[in-house]
Design a protein around this motif. Structure first.
Motif, short mmCIF file in Angstrom:
data_model
loop_
_atom_site.label_atom_id
_atom_site.label_comp_id
_atom_site.label_asym_id
_atom_site.label_seq_id
_atom_site.Cartn_x
_atom_site.Cartn_y
_atom_site.Cartn_z
N ASN A 3 0.82 -1.09 -0.11
CA ASN A 3 -0.25 0.01 -0.35
C ASN A 3 0.86 1.42 0.05
O ASN A 3 1.81 1.64 0.22
CB ASN A 3 -0.83 0.03 1.20
CG ASN A 3 -0.91 0.18 2.12
OD1 ASN A 3 0.90 -0.40 3.23
ND2 ASN A 3 -0.83 1.53 3.54
N CYS A 4 0.26 2.11 -0.31
CA CYS A 4 0.83 3.75 -0.03
C CYS A 4 2.05 3.94 -1.15
O CYS A 4 2.08 2.68 -1.73
CB CYS A 4 1.18 4.26 1.45
SG CYS A 4 1.16 5.82 1.06
N GLY A 5 3.13 5.01 -1.41
CA GLY A 5 4.35 5.02 -2.02
C GLY A 5 4.00 4.53 -3.58
O GLY A 5 5.29 5.39 -4.40
N GLY A 31 -8.10 2.19 -1.60
CA GLY A 31 -6.83 2.83 -2.18
C GLY A 31 -6.25 3.39 -2.04
O GLY A 31 -6.22 3.15 0.02
N CYS A 32 -5.38 3.82 -1.26
CA CYS A 32 -4.20 5.19 -0.57
C CYS A 32 -5.00 6.41 -0.42
O CYS A 32 -6.08 7.12 -0.83
CB CYS A 32 -3.02 4.50 -0.37
SG CYS A 32 -2.14 5.07 1.65
N CYS A 33 -3.33 7.02 -0.35
CA CYS A 33 -3.41 8.76 -0.21
C CYS A 33 -3.53 9.07 -1.56
O CYS A 33 -3.47 8.62 -2.61
CB CYS A 33 -2.23 9.20 0.06
SG CYS A 33 -1.41 8.59 1.30
N GLY A 34 -5.06 10.40 -1.85
CA GLY A 34 -5.33 10.77 -2.89
C GLY A 34 -6.29 10.14 -3.61
O GLY A 34 -6.63 10.86 -4.55
N ALA A 89 -3.14 1.51 -3.33
CA ALA A 89 -2.81 1.98 -3.92
C ALA A 89 -3.24 3.49 -4.31
O ALA A 89 -3.99 4.34 -4.04
CB ALA A 89 -2.11 1.92 -5.86
N ASN A 90 -1.48 4.62 -4.26
CA ASN A 90 -1.64 5.52 -3.91
C ASN A 90 -2.69 6.26 -5.04
O ASN A 90 -1.84 5.52 -6.84
CB ASN A 90 -0.66 6.54 -3.49
CG ASN A 90 -0.19 6.57 -2.51
OD1 ASN A 90 -0.97 5.99 -1.39
ND2 ASN A 90 0.86 6.66 -2.09
N ALA A 91 -3.03 7.93 -5.32
CA ALA A 91 -3.85 8.41 -6.65
C ALA A 91 -2.72 8.51 -7.49
O ALA A 91 -2.75 9.33 -7.69
CB ALA A 91 -5.22 8.96 -6.41
#
Ligand SMILES: [Zn+2]
Length: 293
Positions: free
Chosen positions: A209-211, A275-278, A237-239
């Motif tokens: 996740n993330c990154g 999803g993660c950030c964004g 995943a991040n956007a």
């Protein structure tokens, strides 16, 4: 076998949720405030965030407990409330998901470095154990240890989740692409090493996740699948990769762009995507629609 693994037998792809932090800030969380304290003081606001992802079509939602370890709560004077804060986090997301929806209790890194002697193994085990017990008693279906980069810490968190609950244990790492084109955690661990550490420690589901944006995650899932054909894989995943514009972090992938890559992620072997950030409920709505078609 817990509820997450059980559901994966019937449904090839499950969709999880997106970012929470941005919402909390939109609702007025200040930079020096503890996000998890809102489980006790602003439960209705936290509930609305959880509900927005349920309404977007997520099969799985997380809890507002990423920073719910005693180490993270201590600077806010909330260490003694660890169990209560995590139990409330579980209850809020359970209420939003209803009895049929799935809830994962989020457990993030403590920020304390074992190799620097900032914390002992015993303290980490005990702290993660208390957090996991709170989440389990709050009604979550699984424990998601996420955004990990230190192998030792992630292994202790997995062991604590195993020892203190009977739930499925999921573990995701954050990898960055190195100059040689390989993916490694911030602490330098490769994807195969991270995956085998997590599985040996007892994780039922592994992933990243993330990154990274979705494209990077597809590469990572392929590496995991080369090692193990059957372990369920979770990707949040991040956007896209963040860019800095006018002093602000911006995530470039809109809902359509991100959703268009979900098929590639699933073809590479991912079983749970989110999803993660964004990412927003709109990202999740489109991903859920595609996953169901
Ligand atoms: Zn993130």
């Amino acid at each position: 076998m817990g509820k997450i693994l059980d559901r994966l037998k019937d449904q090839k792809v499950l969709v999880s949720d997106g970012a929470w932090g941005t919402f909390l800030h939109q609702k007025g969380l200040s930079a020096d405030e503890c996000p998890e304290s809102w489980n006790l003081t602003r439960a209705e606001d936290v509930y609305q965030i959880a509900l927005s992802y349920v309404e977007a079509g997520a099969d799985i939602i997380l809890t507002n407990s990423f920073g719910g370890s005693p180490s993270k709560l201590e600077p806010y004077g909330l260490k003694e409330q660890t169990y209560a804060i995590n139990k409330a986090a579980g209850e809020i997301s359970r209420k939003a998901a209803g009895q049929d929806g799935l809830v994962l209790g989020s457990v993030g890194p403590t920020g304390k470095m074992l190799f620097m002697g900032e914390v002992t193994e015993e303290e980490l085990l005990k702290g993660f154990g208390e957090q996991c017990r709170g989440l389990a008693d709050g009604g979550v279906d699984g424990i998601l240890i996420e955004t990990m980069s230190d192998m030792e810490e992630s292994v202790l968190a997995i062991r604590a989740a195993r020892a203190n609950t009977t739930l499925d244990v999921l573990c995701t790492y954050t990898f960055e692409k190195t100059q040689s084109g390989e993916y490694r955690t911030l602490m330098g661990t490769s994807v195969p090493d991270a995956v085998s550490s997590a599985m040996t420690a007892g994780a039922d589901v592994i992933g990243a996740n993330c990154g990274n944006g979705t494209a990077g995650m597809i590469d990572i899932v392929r590496v995991i699948r080369e090692m193990d054909g059957s372990v369920p894989v979770l990707v949040q995943a991040n956007a896209g990769l963040p860019v800095y514009e006018y002093g602000k972090t911006v995530f470039p992938e809109g809902p359509e762009e991100m959703a268009s890559q979900v098929q590639g992620l699933v073809e590479a072997g991912a079983n749970i995507v989110g999803g993660c950030c964004g990412t927003t409920p709109e990202h999740i709505r489109l991903m859920a629609r595609l996953a169901k078609s």
